[in-house]
Scaffold this active site. Structure first.
Site, PDB file in Angstrom:
ATOM      1  CE1 TYR A 176     111.009  59.228 -16.045  1.00 14.87           C
ATOM      2  CE2 TYR A 176     110.244  60.002 -13.905  1.00 14.87           C
ATOM      3  CZ  TYR A 176     110.093  59.173 -14.996  1.00 14.87           C
ATOM      4  OH  TYR A 176     109.046  58.282 -15.050  1.00 14.87           O
ATOM      5  CG  ASP A 195     119.213  56.635 -14.914  1.00 13.57           C
ATOM      6  OD1 ASP A 195     118.120  57.072 -14.486  1.00 13.57           O
ATOM      7  OD2 ASP A 195     119.297  55.913 -15.932  1.00 13.57           O
ATOM      8  CE  LYS A 231     114.783  56.491 -21.976  1.00 13.77           C
ATOM      9  NZ  LYS A 231     113.404  56.856 -22.299  1.00 13.77           N
TER      10      LYS A 231
HETATM   11  P1  KE4 Z   1     111.289  53.725 -18.198  1.00 17.27           P
HETATM   12  O1  KE4 Z   1     110.766  53.128 -16.908  1.00 17.27           O
HETATM   13  O2  KE4 Z   1     110.383  54.790 -18.779  1.00 17.27           O
HETATM   14  O3  KE4 Z   1     111.704  52.662 -19.222  1.00 17.27           O
HETATM   15  O4  KE4 Z   1     112.680  54.441 -17.858  1.00 17.27           O
HETATM   16  C1  KE4 Z   1     112.692  55.405 -16.815  1.00 17.27           C
HETATM   17  C2  KE4 Z   1     113.891  56.308 -17.003  1.00 17.27           C
HETATM   18  C3  KE4 Z   1     115.014  56.105 -16.212  1.00 17.27           C
HETATM   19  N1  KE4 Z   1     116.113  56.885 -16.344  1.00 17.27           N
HETATM   20  C4  KE4 Z   1     116.153  57.882 -17.268  1.00 17.27           C
HETATM   21  C5  KE4 Z   1     117.392  58.718 -17.387  1.00 17.27           C
HETATM   22  C6  KE4 Z   1     115.034  58.127 -18.109  1.00 17.27           C
HETATM   23  O5  KE4 Z   1     115.086  59.134 -19.027  1.00 17.27           O
HETATM   24  C7  KE4 Z   1     113.888  57.320 -17.985  1.00 17.27           C
HETATM   25  C8  KE4 Z   1     112.640  57.535 -18.829  1.00 17.27           C
HETATM   26  N2  KE4 Z   1     112.711  58.582 -19.798  1.00 17.27           N
HETATM   27  C9  KE4 Z   1     111.458  59.204 -20.175  1.00 17.27           C
HETATM   28  C10 KE4 Z   1     111.713  60.311 -21.198  1.00 17.27           C
HETATM   29  N3  KE4 Z   1     112.621  61.270 -20.795  1.00 17.27           N
HETATM   30  C11 KE4 Z   1     110.484  58.210 -20.698  1.00 17.27           C
HETATM   31  C12 KE4 Z   1     109.301  58.801 -21.427  1.00 17.27           C
HETATM   32  C13 KE4 Z   1     108.044  58.569 -20.687  1.00 17.27           C
HETATM   33  O6  KE4 Z   1     108.049  58.683 -19.445  1.00 17.27           O
HETATM   34  O7  KE4 Z   1     107.041  58.286 -21.365  1.00 17.27           O
END
Ligand code: KE4
Length: 430
Positions: free
Chosen positions: A145, A240, A268
């Site tokens: 993801y 990523d 993060k």
């Molecule tokens: P954000 O747009 O949520 O800051 O990041 C997206 C993203 C990009 N790449 C990786 C590897 C990620 O894990 C994420 C977002 N992670 C999720 C939890 N696995 C965020 C939690 C959520 O969607 O509320």
């Protein structure tokens, strides 16, 4: 049973205002049943809900809080920055300081652009790859993801030949027709795809350690195979590292596994719990980004001084000698404890850990990719989750996420968690 009256009332109110009563879907507890906890406060490894129930937290806001909640140095840095103004829409030295720290820790990032989320980082990195190479195809891996980027919300086509179909309403086929989703950890299928499409591939984007289908480490040689083939075909390799960046060490997964991408996305931890994302890599590639180059990308609050202050204060503490060794030993103790608790109860589980990221898969066989992960007994995970929650331990409300240990978790927290897991495995028929 914990009283959750106030959380339930808060959820009813929120449901009238926001889809699902939440601002991000996984928070709604749909995968584990029962309504979400509404949080009142958190400090260190502990989080407290509106009803006053306290939990030891292994979600850590999905990864950013490697120091634990409300770290006093991070909070002080935020307050001091905010007192000088929260955003100017103009450059500051603070951004250069954070950029220098990132570059020092991740040498493959010769130049970096800050944004406000991991999604913005991956969306921009893909646009950059397409602009720099003049090519259209993007390869990703099922179960990875990368945020809610239209071009990456794809379901793998059947077999190798078919390109991705949208996995979300609102994403037109036209946007995903150049995205190819392949099985994670399958170097042969990847080689076959590159043999067929390599000269048209702009980039390959991968979570170097997959954290969004549960935790699945790369198989021996998988990342190296991506690197070698991208180099051979002139495609850009994007790691990523939104989760793994500064989580698996100062140099992230690329340092841990010794494979260097052309571009890296971060998020993060570099925001210390505030909204900071970033993408960066080879200077000659980043030169394509506006205003230097023709690939447009922008953001009102990108690099804002308050979020940058939180990130800088966080990274400064991560650079303390021995930080990661201590984190690793705590996480190892937890992983071993959970595995032995499951084994003692005869539960059908598989356990993975990389650094301070860990996961319990509720299935007996090996978990190498998303197809394996999908075979998990998600009802058993939900029972485990609810049992742990009732005992005061907050794990991710989905089998397809990762648990995080922070520097604030103590040996006693770990021991108590393992004891609770013995109870959870024994009583929740997992
Ligand atoms: P954000 O747009 O949520 O800051 O990041 C997206 C993203 C990009 N790449 C990786 C590897 C990620 O894990 C994420 C977002 N992670 C999720 C939890 N696995 C965020 C939690 C959520 O969607 O509320």
């Amino acid at each position: 049973m914990h009283d959750k009256t106030k959380s339930q009332q808060a959820h009813e109110r929120a449901l009238r205002l926001m889809p699902g009563g939440v601002n991000s879907p996984v928070r709604a507890f749909a995968a584990v049943g029962g309504g979400p906890l509404f949080i009142k406060s958190a400090r260190g490894a502990h989080i407290t809900d509106l009803d006053g129930n306290a939990y030891i937290d292994y979600v850590g806001s999905w990864g950013p809080l490697v120091l634990g909640h409300a770290d006093e140095d991070v909070v002080a840095a935020i307050a001091a920055a905010a007192a000088r103004g929260t955003s100017y829409g103009a450059p500051t030295e603070a951004e250069s300081e954070l950029a220098e720290m990132i570059r020092e820790c991740v040498p493959s990032i010769e130049k970096v652009r800050m944004v406000n989320s991991g999604t913005e980082a991956t969306m921009s990195a893909i646009r950059l790859a397409r602009g720099y190479t003049g090519r259209g195809i993007v390869i990703k891996f099922e179960g990875c993801y990368h945020g809610h980027v239209d071009a990456l919300l794809v379901r793998a086509g059947s077999g190798l030949a078919t390109f991705g179909t949208p996995s979300s309403a609102g994403v037109p086929e036209s946007v995903t027709r150049d995205t190819l989703a392949l099985p994670y950890n399958d170097a042969q299928k990847f080689a076959d795809a590159m043999k067929k499409y390599g000269e048209r591939v702009a980039c390959v984007i991968v979570e170097p350690v997959a954290g969004n289908m549960g935790l699945i480490p790369p198989k021996e040689g998988f990342l190296e195979a991506l690197r070698e083939s991208c180099t051979r075909h002139g495609a850009l390799l994007i790691f990523d590292e939104v989760i793994t960046g500064f989580r698996l060490g100062l140099g992230g997964a690329q340092n841990l596994f010794g494979v260097t991408p052309d571009l890296t996305t971060l998020g993060k931890i570099i925001g210390g719990g505030l909204p900071v994302g970033a993408y960066g890599g080879r200077a000659e590639v980043m030169a394509s980004i506006s205003p230097e180059g023709p690939v447009y990308q922008a953001g009102t609050l990108s690099g804002n001084p308050v979020a940058v202050a939180a990130g800088t204060a966080t990274l400064r503490k991560l650079m303390r000698e021995g930080f990661y060794a201590e984190l690793e030993s705590r996480a190892a103790a937890l992983a071993e404890g959970l595995e032995s608790a499951a084994h003692a109860a005869g539960a059908e589980t598989r356990h993975t850990r990389v650094g301070s990221m860990l996961c319990t898969f509720f299935r007996g066989g090996e978990v190498r990719d998303f197809a394996d992960a999908r075979k998990c007994d998600t009802a058993a995970y939900a029972r485990f989750f609810r049992s742990m929650l009732e005992q005061g331990f907050y794990f991710a409300p989905s089998q397809f996420e990762t648990a995080f240990v922070s520097a604030a978790h103590t040996d006693e927290d770990i021991a108590r968690t393992v004891a609770a897991a013995q109870e959870a495995f024994a009583t929740s028929e997992t």
